[in-house]
Design a protein around this motif. Structure first.
Motif, PDB file in Angstrom:
ATOM      1  N   PHE A 118       0.792  -0.910   0.165  1.00 38.31           N
ATOM      2  CA  PHE A 118      -0.181  -0.068   0.200  1.00 38.31           C
ATOM      3  C   PHE A 118       0.578   1.159  -0.145  1.00 38.31           C
ATOM      4  CE2 PHE A 118      -2.975  -3.122   1.611  1.00 38.31           C
ATOM      5  CZ  PHE A 118      -4.267  -2.701   0.768  1.00 38.31           C
ATOM      6  N   ALA A 119       1.651   1.464  -0.981  1.00 34.41           N
ATOM      7  CA  ALA A 119       3.265   2.641  -0.976  1.00 34.41           C
ATOM      8  C   ALA A 119       3.244   2.842   0.786  1.00 34.41           C
ATOM      9  CB  ALA A 119       2.293   3.614  -1.982  1.00 34.41           C
ATOM     10  N   THR A 120       3.536   1.762   1.672  1.00 37.35           N
ATOM     11  CA  THR A 120       4.656   2.547   2.678  1.00 37.35           C
ATOM     12  C   THR A 120       5.494   1.867   3.346  1.00 37.35           C
ATOM     13  OG1 THR A 120       2.926   0.752   3.788  1.00 37.35           O
ATOM     14  CG2 THR A 120       1.832   2.509   3.804  1.00 37.35           C
ATOM     15  N   ARG A 121       5.391   0.881   4.387  1.00 34.55           N
ATOM     16  CA  ARG A 121       6.456   0.399   4.480  1.00 34.55           C
ATOM     17  C   ARG A 121       7.077  -0.529   3.802  1.00 34.55           C
ATOM     18  NH1 ARG A 121       8.742   4.574   8.491  1.00 34.55           N
ATOM     19  NH2 ARG A 121       8.327   6.758   8.023  1.00 34.55           N
ATOM     20  N   HIS A 122       7.012  -1.705   3.969  1.00 35.23           N
ATOM     21  CA  HIS A 122       7.205  -3.186   4.057  1.00 35.23           C
ATOM     22  C   HIS A 122       7.368  -3.016   2.250  1.00 35.23           C
ATOM     23  CE1 HIS A 122       7.099  -7.168   4.795  1.00 35.23           C
ATOM     24  NE2 HIS A 122       6.275  -7.830   4.056  1.00 35.23           N
ATOM     25  N   PRO A 123       8.567  -4.080   2.036  1.00 34.52           N
ATOM     26  CA  PRO A 123       8.688  -3.881   1.200  1.00 34.52           C
ATOM     27  C   PRO A 123       8.769  -4.598  -0.142  1.00 34.52           C
ATOM     28  CG  PRO A 123      10.833  -4.484   2.002  1.00 34.52           C
ATOM     29  CD  PRO A 123       9.224  -4.032   3.318  1.00 34.52           C
ATOM     30  N   GLY A 124       8.883  -4.713  -1.262  1.00 33.03           N
ATOM     31  CA  GLY A 124       8.791  -6.337  -2.157  1.00 33.03           C
ATOM     32  C   GLY A 124       9.794  -6.073  -2.547  1.00 33.03           C
ATOM     33  N   PRO A 125       9.159  -7.155  -3.660  1.00 31.07           N
ATOM     34  CA  PRO A 125      11.099  -7.721  -3.974  1.00 31.07           C
ATOM     35  C   PRO A 125      11.861  -7.585  -4.623  1.00 31.07           C
ATOM     36  CG  PRO A 125       8.917  -8.170  -5.394  1.00 31.07           C
ATOM     37  CD  PRO A 125       8.727  -7.395  -3.914  1.00 31.07           C
ATOM     38  N   VAL A 132      22.333  -6.244  -6.466  1.00 34.05           N
ATOM     39  CA  VAL A 132      20.732  -6.957  -5.795  1.00 34.05           C
ATOM     40  C   VAL A 132      20.869  -7.063  -4.443  1.00 34.05           C
ATOM     41  CG1 VAL A 132      20.889  -7.624  -8.046  1.00 34.05           C
ATOM     42  CG2 VAL A 132      21.707  -8.603  -6.276  1.00 34.05           C
ATOM     43  N   ALA A 133      21.880  -6.776  -3.603  1.00 34.56           N
ATOM     44  CA  ALA A 133      22.242  -6.274  -1.856  1.00 34.56           C
ATOM     45  C   ALA A 133      21.548  -5.746  -1.520  1.00 34.56           C
ATOM     46  CB  ALA A 133      23.359  -7.477  -1.622  1.00 34.56           C
ATOM     47  N   HIS A 134      20.598  -4.584  -2.226  1.00 31.64           N
ATOM     48  CA  HIS A 134      20.655  -3.109  -1.443  1.00 31.64           C
ATOM     49  C   HIS A 134      19.228  -2.918  -1.852  1.00 31.64           C
ATOM     50  CE1 HIS A 134      24.519  -2.199  -0.147  1.00 31.64           C
ATOM     51  NE2 HIS A 134      25.339  -3.019  -0.775  1.00 31.64           N
ATOM     52  N   THR A 135      18.680  -1.781  -1.524  1.00 35.73           N
ATOM     53  CA  THR A 135      17.097  -2.390  -1.613  1.00 35.73           C
ATOM     54  C   THR A 135      17.784  -0.912  -2.285  1.00 35.73           C
ATOM     55  OG1 THR A 135      15.296  -0.988  -0.704  1.00 35.73           O
ATOM     56  CG2 THR A 135      17.134  -0.215   0.217  1.00 35.73           C
ATOM     57  N   PRO A 136      16.470  -1.100  -3.090  1.00 34.86           N
ATOM     58  CA  PRO A 136      16.104   0.762  -4.233  1.00 34.86           C
ATOM     59  C   PRO A 136      15.496   1.297  -4.194  1.00 34.86           C
ATOM     60  CG  PRO A 136      14.522  -1.195  -5.241  1.00 34.86           C
ATOM     61  CD  PRO A 136      15.254  -2.063  -3.547  1.00 34.86           C
ATOM     62  N   GLY A 137      15.218   1.707  -2.930  1.00 30.38           N
ATOM     63  CA  GLY A 137      14.090   2.174  -1.710  1.00 30.38           C
ATOM     64  C   GLY A 137      12.306   1.728  -2.197  1.00 30.38           C
ATOM     65  N   GLY A 138      11.893   3.282  -1.916  1.00 27.82           N
ATOM     66  CA  GLY A 138      10.287   2.589  -1.498  1.00 27.82           C
ATOM     67  C   GLY A 138       9.790   4.056  -1.745  1.00 27.82           C
ATOM     68  N   SER A 139       8.525   4.477  -1.773  1.00 25.91           N
ATOM     69  CA  SER A 139       7.511   3.137  -2.283  1.00 25.91           C
ATOM     70  C   SER A 139       7.662   2.444  -3.607  1.00 25.91           C
ATOM     71  CB  SER A 139       6.188   3.428  -1.886  1.00 25.91           C
ATOM     72  OG  SER A 139       5.960   4.246  -2.234  1.00 25.91           O
ATOM     73  N   SER A 140       8.178   3.883  -4.742  1.00 28.55           N
ATOM     74  CA  SER A 140       8.411   3.107  -5.678  1.00 28.55           C
ATOM     75  C   SER A 140       9.512   2.464  -6.265  1.00 28.55           C
ATOM     76  CB  SER A 140       8.097   4.973  -6.446  1.00 28.55           C
ATOM     77  OG  SER A 140       6.956   5.480  -6.381  1.00 28.55           O
ATOM     78  N   SER A 141       9.962   1.298  -5.874  1.00 30.31           N
ATOM     79  CA  SER A 141      10.561   0.662  -5.824  1.00 30.31           C
ATOM     80  C   SER A 141      10.669   0.537  -7.487  1.00 30.31           C
ATOM     81  CB  SER A 141      10.510  -0.922  -4.787  1.00 30.31           C
ATOM     82  OG  SER A 141      10.635  -0.599  -3.598  1.00 30.31           O
ATOM     83  N   GLY A 142       9.623  -0.530  -8.031  1.00 30.62           N
ATOM     84  CA  GLY A 142       9.820  -0.940  -9.197  1.00 30.62           C
ATOM     85  C   GLY A 142      10.225  -0.032 -10.580  1.00 30.62           C
ATOM     86  N   SER A 143       9.399   1.261 -10.105  1.00 28.85           N
ATOM     87  CA  SER A 143      10.178   2.775 -10.575  1.00 28.85           C
ATOM     88  C   SER A 143      11.360   3.081 -11.302  1.00 28.85           C
ATOM     89  CB  SER A 143       8.819   3.866 -10.965  1.00 28.85           C
ATOM     90  OG  SER A 143       7.378   3.057 -10.686  1.00 28.85           O
ATOM     91  N   ALA A 144      11.744   2.917 -10.242  1.00 28.93           N
ATOM     92  CA  ALA A 144      13.209   3.524  -9.695  1.00 28.93           C
ATOM     93  C   ALA A 144      13.990   2.685 -10.333  1.00 28.93           C
ATOM     94  CB  ALA A 144      13.557   3.820  -8.219  1.00 28.93           C
ATOM     95  N   ASP A 362      15.408  -5.725   3.439  1.00 23.93           N
ATOM     96  CA  ASP A 362      14.158  -5.472   4.151  1.00 23.93           C
ATOM     97  C   ASP A 362      13.731  -3.953   4.333  1.00 23.93           C
ATOM     98  OD1 ASP A 362      14.287  -8.730   3.531  1.00 23.93           O
ATOM     99  OD2 ASP A 362      15.635  -8.788   5.391  1.00 23.93           O
ATOM    100  N   TRP A 363      14.612  -3.167   4.018  1.00 27.49           N
ATOM    101  CA  TRP A 363      13.952  -1.719   4.638  1.00 27.49           C
ATOM    102  C   TRP A 363      14.299  -1.092   3.120  1.00 27.49           C
ATOM    103  CZ3 TRP A 363      17.246   1.735   6.795  1.00 27.49           C
ATOM    104  CH2 TRP A 363      16.811   2.940   6.911  1.00 27.49           C
ATOM    105  N   THR A 364      13.459  -0.679   2.776  1.00 30.20           N
ATOM    106  CA  THR A 364      13.753   0.951   2.117  1.00 30.20           C
ATOM    107  C   THR A 364      14.339   1.530   2.623  1.00 30.20           C
ATOM    108  OG1 THR A 364      11.293   1.559   1.955  1.00 30.20           O
ATOM    109  CG2 THR A 364      11.277  -0.384   1.126  1.00 30.20           C
TER     110      THR A 364
END
Length: 420
Positions: A118-125, A132-144, A362-364
């Protein structure tokens, strides 16, 4: 030789106009890159290459270029699932207003991109394309991540706190959160009515201006045409300066020096307390409004929410009405004070994130350096401006005066070229 999928949207449109490439060539270059890297990056919540090839984009300024769409934004014929089992398989009948506008301007919607729950904190894949060991950030993870990886030249995202500018910084792309309300939010799962803003990510500032201008039916100018004078810049770490990594502080200093060399008037200063007070007000109002947005999910499918989101929503729901009213008053007071702040400055330069992307999936990351500007409804442009100690991108954000999106984009491009 640079592949088509790695070019900016503006460069691609120039090639198409010159007859050196076609929109179909661009589409196939992007689909080939997706086929090579999607397994490891997991950018898409929905992708159907055969359906994409069957699409016939409308003629328009976006020239048939592929567009990624964050999966809280409706696209007719594609599921909107919001990274939640509650909405698994939901198929909207209509495009969101921003998607309809982008399609009318010639965009090819290539697929739905992963969002946090829901575009909050819990990350997707989704993984960071740089490591690839690092987060892309969020909540717009896939877009970035998708823009950074060459899956599409631009993408739609939304920002409640830092959901465009922070992942843009982590992935080394440009992120543009327009002024609040510039792009219509119809057809989007809005989590905070006071803050949620539709924005974009791309590989160039001019790309962002092109896409948002097309969707908002407004002329945002050509950021590549630099203003006739250097800017007056306020360079500040913003709230919670003690939480900025040393590499980001050093970058701020380097950028200030480079801007001065190009003739800018640069002032380093703390923010007035009345404006800084908007940041804790954001943390008060945001969860309260998100709990309202998820009222049905909380009532009907509470166990299907992650524990962190459920707890945060219940906490937001329990907040005192007087405290919410006081926070909203602080926000209004802070926005009114911006008139005086921008009387002396063309733009504010501040970190888009505390440091490089954290080494976790596990964290964005921390949105503390974005929430204030979102709460003030200001145009924010995150630009890649260096790399950190582990070689991952660093980004700063250029923040414009209320409603001054065209100027914010122009000053962002001026600064980007000054430090290039």
């Amino acid at each position: 030789m640079t592949e088509l999928c790695d070019l900016t949207a503006v460069a691609l449109l120039a090639r198409i106009a010159a007859g050196a490439a076609t929109a179909e060539d661009v589409r196939e270059s992007c689909l080939a890159r997706i086929a090579a890297r999607e397994v490891s990056l997991q950018v898409f919540a929905h992708l159907d290459p055969d359906a994409v090839r069957a699409m016939r984009p409308a003629p328009g300024p976006l020239g048939g270029l592929p567009l990624g769409v964050k999966d809280i934004i409706d696209v007719a014929g594609m599921p909107t699932q919001m990274n939640s089992p509650i909405w698994r398989g939901w198929m909207p009948r209509a495009d969101a207003a921003c998607v309809a506008a982008a399609r009318a301007a010639g965009a090819l919607v290539i697929g739905k991109t992963v969002t946090t729950e829901f575009a909050t904190r819990h990350p997707g894949p989704t993984a960071n394309p740089h490591d690839v060991a690092h987060t892309p950030g969020g909540s717009s993870s896939g877009s970035a991540a998708g823009v950074a990886a060459g899956f599409f030249p631009f993408a739609l995202g939304t920002q409640t706190g830092g959901s465009i500018t922070r992942p843009a910084s982590y992935c080394g792309v440009v992120g543009y959160k327009p002024s609040f309300g510039l792009i219509h939010r119809g057809g989007i799962k809005v989590m905070s009515d006071s803050f949620d803003t539709v924005g974009v990510m791309a590989r160039g500032v001019a790309d962002c201006a092109l896409l948002v201008g097309a969707m908002a039916a407004t002329d945002l100018g050509d950021p590549d045409r630099h203003p006739g004078r250097p800017p007056r810049l306020l360079v500040t770490p913003g709230p919670d300066a003690g939480r900025i990594d040393a590499c980001m502080l050093a970058l701020l200093d380097q950028v200030a020096t480079a801007a001065r060399r190009r003739g800018a008037i640069v002032v380093g200063n703390d923010l007035p307390p009345v404006i800084a007070a908007a940041e804790p007000a954001h943390r008060m109002v945001g969860p309260f409004e998100s709990a309202q947005a998820l009222a049905w999910e909380l009532a009907s499918f509470s166990d299907a929410l992650t524990e962190g989101l459920r707890s945060r929503m219940l906490q937001g729901r329990s907040r005192d009405g007087e405290a919410i009213a006081a926070a909203r008053k602080a926000l209004a007071t802070a926005r009114a004070a911006l008139v005086d702040l921008f009387a002396d400055h063309d733009a504010i330069v501040t970190p888009a994130a505390p440091a490089e992307a954290p080494a976790t999936r596990d964290w964005t990351g921390e949105p503390i350096f974005n929430q204030l500007w979102t709460s003030l409804h200001l145009p924010c442009v995150a630009i890649p401006t260096g790399s950190g100690p582990h070689g991952l991108p660093l980004g700063l954000q250029v923040i414009g005066a209320p409603g001054a999106d065209r100027q914010a984009l122009a000053w962002a491009e001026w600064l980007r070229s000054a430090v290039a």
